[in-house]
Write an enzyme that holds these catalytic residues in place. Structure first.
Site, PDB file in Angstrom:
ATOM      1  N   ASP A  95      38.167  19.921 -16.619  1.00 11.05           N
ATOM      2  CA  ASP A  95      37.451  20.207 -15.377  1.00 11.05           C
ATOM      3  C   ASP A  95      37.392  18.944 -14.531  1.00 11.05           C
ATOM      4  O   ASP A  95      37.646  17.833 -15.004  1.00 11.05           O
ATOM      5  CB  ASP A  95      36.039  20.712 -15.673  1.00 11.05           C
ATOM      6  CG  ASP A  95      35.414  21.459 -14.502  1.00 11.05           C
ATOM      7  OD1 ASP A  95      36.074  21.599 -13.452  1.00 11.05           O
ATOM      8  OD2 ASP A  95      34.260  21.896 -14.629  1.00 11.05           O
ATOM      9  N   LYS A  96      37.032  19.144 -13.285  1.00 13.26           N
ATOM     10  CA  LYS A  96      36.835  18.073 -12.309  1.00 13.26           C
ATOM     11  C   LYS A  96      35.481  18.258 -11.661  1.00 13.26           C
ATOM     12  O   LYS A  96      34.990  19.376 -11.508  1.00 13.26           O
ATOM     13  CB  LYS A  96      37.955  18.131 -11.266  1.00 13.26           C
ATOM     14  CG  LYS A  96      37.661  17.443  -9.941  1.00 13.26           C
ATOM     15  CD  LYS A  96      37.098  18.408  -8.908  1.00 13.26           C
ATOM     16  CE  LYS A  96      36.742  17.674  -7.607  1.00 13.26           C
ATOM     17  NZ  LYS A  96      36.008  18.577  -6.679  1.00 13.26           N
ATOM     18  N   HIS A  97      34.859  17.154 -11.295  1.00 12.10           N
ATOM     19  CA  HIS A  97      33.601  17.259 -10.554  1.00 12.10           C
ATOM     20  C   HIS A  97      33.576  16.189  -9.474  1.00 12.10           C
ATOM     21  O   HIS A  97      34.034  15.065  -9.682  1.00 12.10           O
ATOM     22  CB  HIS A  97      32.391  17.089 -11.472  1.00 12.10           C
ATOM     23  CG  HIS A  97      31.103  17.418 -10.785  1.00 12.10           C
ATOM     24  ND1 HIS A  97      30.608  18.703 -10.701  1.00 12.10           N
ATOM     25  CD2 HIS A  97      30.222  16.631 -10.117  1.00 12.10           C
ATOM     26  CE1 HIS A  97      29.473  18.693 -10.023  1.00 12.10           C
ATOM     27  NE2 HIS A  97      29.219  17.450  -9.665  1.00 12.10           N
ATOM     28  N   SER A  98      33.017  16.549  -8.331  1.00 13.01           N
ATOM     29  CA  SER A  98      32.836  15.612  -7.216  1.00 13.01           C
ATOM     30  C   SER A  98      31.350  15.445  -6.939  1.00 13.01           C
ATOM     31  O   SER A  98      30.572  16.388  -7.089  1.00 13.01           O
ATOM     32  CB  SER A  98      33.538  16.140  -5.964  1.00 13.01           C
ATOM     33  OG  SER A  98      33.146  15.394  -4.827  1.00 13.01           O
ATOM     34  N   THR A 135      30.757  24.179  -3.509  1.00 10.78           N
ATOM     35  CA  THR A 135      31.863  25.098  -3.814  1.00 10.78           C
ATOM     36  C   THR A 135      31.364  26.520  -4.008  1.00 10.78           C
ATOM     37  O   THR A 135      32.019  27.488  -3.604  1.00 10.78           O
ATOM     38  CB  THR A 135      32.615  24.612  -5.066  1.00 10.78           C
ATOM     39  OG1 THR A 135      33.133  23.303  -4.821  1.00 10.78           O
ATOM     40  CG2 THR A 135      33.755  25.546  -5.427  1.00 10.78           C
ATOM     41  N   ARG A 183      15.994  19.165  -6.426  1.00  7.27           N
ATOM     42  CA  ARG A 183      16.514  17.900  -5.898  1.00  7.27           C
ATOM     43  C   ARG A 183      17.008  18.043  -4.474  1.00  7.27           C
ATOM     44  O   ARG A 183      16.858  17.128  -3.652  1.00  7.27           O
ATOM     45  CB  ARG A 183      17.659  17.392  -6.780  1.00  7.27           C
ATOM     46  CG  ARG A 183      17.213  16.827  -8.121  1.00  7.27           C
ATOM     47  CD  ARG A 183      18.413  16.617  -9.033  1.00  7.27           C
ATOM     48  NE  ARG A 183      19.430  15.816  -8.418  1.00  7.27           N
ATOM     49  CZ  ARG A 183      20.744  16.002  -8.595  1.00  7.27           C
ATOM     50  NH1 ARG A 183      21.184  16.989  -9.358  1.00  7.27           N
ATOM     51  NH2 ARG A 183      21.608  15.215  -7.988  1.00  7.27           N
ATOM     52  N   SER A 198      22.885  16.011 -14.525  1.00  4.43           N
ATOM     53  CA  SER A 198      23.219  17.314 -13.957  1.00  4.43           C
ATOM     54  C   SER A 198      24.694  17.632 -14.153  1.00  4.43           C
ATOM     55  O   SER A 198      25.065  18.717 -14.611  1.00  4.43           O
ATOM     56  CB  SER A 198      22.868  17.339 -12.468  1.00  4.43           C
ATOM     57  OG  SER A 198      23.230  18.573 -11.891  1.00  4.43           O
ATOM     58  N   LYS A 202      26.249  20.390 -17.436  1.00 11.04           N
ATOM     59  CA  LYS A 202      27.053  21.582 -17.140  1.00 11.04           C
ATOM     60  C   LYS A 202      28.439  21.483 -17.765  1.00 11.04           C
ATOM     61  O   LYS A 202      28.962  22.453 -18.320  1.00 11.04           O
ATOM     62  CB  LYS A 202      27.176  21.775 -15.626  1.00 11.04           C
ATOM     63  CG  LYS A 202      25.884  22.142 -14.927  1.00 11.04           C
ATOM     64  CD  LYS A 202      26.123  22.597 -13.506  1.00 11.04           C
ATOM     65  CE  LYS A 202      26.554  21.495 -12.569  1.00 11.04           C
ATOM     66  NZ  LYS A 202      25.419  20.668 -12.105  1.00 11.04           N
ATOM     67  N   LYS A 203      29.049  20.315 -17.649  1.00 11.33           N
ATOM     68  CA  LYS A 203      30.407  20.151 -18.162  1.00 11.33           C
ATOM     69  C   LYS A 203      30.440  20.236 -19.684  1.00 11.33           C
ATOM     70  O   LYS A 203      31.356  20.835 -20.271  1.00 11.33           O
ATOM     71  CB  LYS A 203      30.999  18.829 -17.680  1.00 11.33           C
ATOM     72  CG  LYS A 203      31.072  18.691 -16.167  1.00 11.33           C
ATOM     73  CD  LYS A 203      31.718  19.889 -15.491  1.00 11.33           C
ATOM     74  CE  LYS A 203      31.745  19.765 -13.983  1.00 11.33           C
ATOM     75  NZ  LYS A 203      32.270  20.974 -13.319  1.00 11.33           N
TER      76      LYS A 203
END
Length: 451
Positions: A95-98, A135, A183, A198, A202-203
């Site tokens: 996965d990717k997260h920004s 997203t 938040r 956070s 999730k990941k």
């Protein structure tokens, strides 16, 4: 009088206000205290006021690595943790997260790209935070798309299609879901500890083998300086390492919108055009290729960067990434063949107007945060967690830093719900984009890679 020990009274009643007090007073919380607070987050026994106070105390006083790891793992374990059948997923689960920005559409393109390269991508995304788009909100623009499927269906889509982008369900990291919403409206989004916990909760709940992080820095990002971005990168790497998750961090520029568009349905349209090859903004494409290549290497699907970039480019050129995107949309309840007729499915704003440059020259500065807030002002973002948003509004054809303009050339197009909303936002944009007589030096798109 009952004797208080830590955050528990003699009769073993948990007192969340004592956790808040200790963090307010810069004390290091124990794993038990953090676990107790997270349990209260998940089961609703802790009030909104207490959640807000805890977030603010952490924002001002931070957390040690040990505290942050304990918060991450407690939020991961507040719900279901997915496991994958390796006979069905015969490739790495990644996965990717920004950290978020304006015009950051990368997840929408990257998930199907990675699936086309042989990876499996269970992407759990969030709503917009502050001035940044989410997203999850973008995907809401697609009619019928199920943002919160049952876990077994989510896993089945990932196994069959190769990717699925959804929101947090009640089963996955529910404690984070509640803290995340608070938040957004309490000015605590930028906390390094809360961002780390956070993201990784999730990941980790998704059962990943590898993760790539995109940390944005600049006037449109939550991290406004390189020092802040590096601090977050170090925090992510430390906690991920403790949890056994292979991770690489890229620090990337957010001194202008990543894509020349900001707004939920408008960003879905941009994604479709990108995957179809109709247009691919150079900065956006560089980030997609950079993050995709890093993840292919970290997950062991390729041997070197050259091979990784070739695989990413081939997935786009062949049309396989577009096929995966359409299959994902259909499998999660959206229209069949969505990309073929996307404009007929996406909502459109009733009022569209160009904002024009007052002079000739070069675009030298963009207040990216102001553009994000302009979308919020139009109704495309939230000021309270329960707010509905207007999926049709936003900005497109946004001018890029360094581009040459003549007097009367458009800075961008505004898609608004009404003429009255349009007037105010056009003034904001006119002040946010600056033109000078001389061209300016541009920041690199990928600033730094951190392992």
């Amino acid at each position: 009088r009952s004797k208080i020990s830590g955050c528990r009274m003699a009769n073993d009643v948990f007192l969340p206000q004592e956790v808040i007090r200790r963090k307010r007073d810069c004390k290091e919380l124990t794993e038990e205290e953090i676990s107790g607070f997270v349990t209260g987050l998940a089961d609703g026994t802790i009030s909104e006021g207490q959640v807000s106070a805890f977030a603010m105390a952490v924002f001002f006083n931070g957390m040690s690595s040990k505290e942050c790891a304990a918060l991450t793992l407690a939020m991961r374990d507040s719900g279901e943790v997915l496991s994958w059948d390796r006979d069905r997923t015969q490739g790495p689960v990644v996965d990717k997260h920004s950290t978020g920005g304006v015009g950051d559409t990368v997840s929408l393109m990257l998930a199907p790209v990675l699936a086309a390269c042989g990876a499996y991508v269970p992407m759990i995304s969030g709503r917009g935070l502050g001035h940044t788009g989410g997203t999850l909100d973008k995907l809401t623009s697609i009619p019928g798309y199920d943002l919160r499927p049952a876990s077994d269906h989510f896993q089945a889509v990932v196994e069959k299609v190769g990717c699925a982008i959804i929101g947090q369900t009640s089963a996955l990291a529910p404690a984070d879901s509640r803290l995340y919403a608070v938040r957004d409206v309490t000015a605590t989004v930028e906390s390094v500890a809360l961002i780390t916990a956070s993201i990784l909760s999730k990941k980790l709940a998704a059962g990943l083998d590898a993760l790539v992080m995109d940390i944005k820095v600049g006037n449109g990002a939550f991290m406004s300086s390189m020092d802040e971005a590096r601090e977050l990168a170090a925090s992510i790497n430390r906690v991920a390492d403790e949890a056994g998750l292979k991770t690489q961090v890229l620090i990337t520029d957010m001194s202008q919108p990543l894509a020349p568009v900001a707004g939920n349905a408008l960003e879905i349209a941009e994604c479709v055009d990108y995957l179809q090859g109709n247009r691919r903004d150079a900065r956006l494409h560089e980030i997609v290729v950079g993050l995709g290549s890093a993840l292919l290497m970290r997950s062991g699907l390729v041997e070197d960067e050259t091979q990784a970039k070739e695989r990413v480019e081939a997935s786009l050129a062949s049309g396989e990434a577009l096929v995966r995107f359409d299959r994902m949309v259909a499998a999660l309840g959206g229209p069949l063949g969505f990309s073929e007729n996307s404009q007929t499915h996406l909502p459109r704003a009733p009022v569209v107007r160009e904002v024009l440059s007052p002079m000739a020259g070069f675009v030298s500065s963009i207040d990216t945060r102001a553009l994000g807030l302009a979308v919020v002002q139009l109704g495309g973002g939230r000021t309270r967690p329960e707010d509905d948003i207007d999926l049709s509004v936003g900005l497109d054809q946004i001018a890029r830093l360094g581009c040459k303009v003549e007097a009367g050339d458009p800075f961008c197009r505004v898609h608004a719900p009404s003429e009255s909303a349009m007037d105010h936002v056009c003034d904001m944009i006119g002040q946010a984009i600056i033109v000078s007589e001389e061209p300016v030096a541009l920041s690199p798109t990928v600033i730094e890679q951190v392992r």
